[in-house]
Design a protein around this motif. Structure first.
Motif, mmCIF file in Angstrom:
data_model
loop_
_atom_site.group_PDB
_atom_site.id
_atom_site.type_symbol
_atom_site.label_atom_id
_atom_site.label_comp_id
_atom_site.label_asym_id
_atom_site.label_seq_id
_atom_site.Cartn_x
_atom_site.Cartn_y
_atom_site.Cartn_z
ATOM 1 N N LYS A 42 66.987 11.755 79.579
ATOM 2 C CA LYS A 42 65.846 11.071 78.996
ATOM 3 C C LYS A 42 66.214 10.450 77.661
ATOM 4 N N SER B 108 64.587 10.527 75.049
ATOM 5 C CA SER B 108 64.218 11.400 73.947
ATOM 6 C C SER B 108 65.188 12.552 73.737
ATOM 7 N N ASP C 40 59.006 2.125 85.840
ATOM 8 C CA ASP C 40 58.649 3.385 85.192
ATOM 9 C C ASP C 40 59.841 4.346 85.167
ATOM 10 N N MET C 41 60.726 4.269 86.157
ATOM 11 C CA MET C 41 61.936 5.096 86.130
ATOM 12 C C MET C 41 62.852 4.667 84.992
ATOM 13 N N SER D 241 61.920 3.260 82.228
ATOM 14 C CA SER D 241 61.266 3.662 80.980
ATOM 15 C C SER D 241 61.437 5.149 80.707
ATOM 16 N N ARG D 242 61.323 5.969 81.769
ATOM 17 C CA ARG D 242 61.351 7.424 81.584
ATOM 18 C C ARG D 242 62.760 7.968 81.411
ATOM 19 N N HIS D 243 63.718 7.374 82.083
ATOM 20 C CA HIS D 243 65.029 8.007 82.204
ATOM 21 C C HIS D 243 66.167 7.239 81.545
#
Length: 245
Positions: A8, A10, A79-80, A82-84
């Protein structure tokens, strides 16, 4: 370098890696992801994201990022991404379901500003297009996936060269579909220096340098290469290339 599945943005590793970008040349990469279908026949967007995360790139030009039929939905969901990953998708698509234009998409690492982006319609025997992204610092990256016929590729490069107003700040990168070392790139020879990071096709047994990068004469190539990791050799029929500019 291959990272574990779905690191991720983050995560501490990604934060440290982002800080290191400030102290090195800009890394531009290109990857024909073959609509996320690997050599095992499986369509696996997560595997593609793992390859992208391992490139340590600031800007990535993707080819075959959208499926071919219908509305051309994205092969890797937004979205993948963005998330990963630590990337943003530059809004180059003409609809709400594609990542790019004629399958050409560009990812920019979060924190890098985009001053301008656009589509370039290309001539040729088959529908083709290129995309242009200019960062806040003036560096322009043009992502391309040229045609299968040399006469079409020559016309396409002429069209791209005609669109470039400040070639000294421009990187042209992508799947150029040219097997010859120099022939076919005449349209770029006056304003660009052509580089081949290495053999990138076929991923299972690389024999051809189909993926190239051309730099405006104001830019210097610090380093370049091909991702030959075991994961990249399975995720698509092309290997990713990268160039430190």
């Amino acid at each position: 370098m291959t990272l574990p599945l779905f690191i991720k943005a983050s995560d501490p590793y990604m934060q440290v890696m982002s800080q290191s970008f400030k102290h090195r040349p800009r890394r531009i990469a290109s990857y024909n992801i073959r609509k996320a279908r690997g050599l095992d026949g499986r369509r696996d967007p997560g595997r593609v994201l793992d390859v992208l995360n391992g490139l340590d790139a600031d800007v990535i030009a993707l080819q075959e990022a959208d499926r071919r039929l219908g509305d051309r939905p994205a092969a890797v969901p937004r979205d993948m991404i963005s998330r990963h990953t630590d990337f943003e998708v530059v809004p180059l698509a003409s609809n709400d379901v594609s990542l790019g234009f004629h399958g050409n998409a560009v990812l920019v690492r979060r924190g890098f500003g985009v001053a301008h982006h656009g589509q370039i319609t290309l001539p040729g025997a088959e529908p083709r297009g290129a995309v242009s992204v200019t960062l806040d610092d003036g560096l322009c990256v043009i992502g391309v996936h040229l045609g299968l016929l040399r006469r079409s590729r020559r016309r396409q490069l002429q069209a791209i060269a005609a669109q470039v107003s400040a070639s000294e700040n421009t990187v042209v990168i992508g799947d150029m579909n040219e097997w010859a070392a120099r022939r076919g790139f005449e349209a770029l020879q006056d304003d660009f220096t052509l580089h081949s990071p290495g053999r990138s096709f076929h991923a299972a047994r690389p024999i051809a340098a189909l993926d190239r990068v051309a730099l405006g004469h104001g830019l210097n190539l610090a380093d370049a290469g091909v991702d030959e990791s075991a994961l990249a050799r399975r995720a698509s029929d092309h290997l990713p290339i990268w160039a430190d500019v």
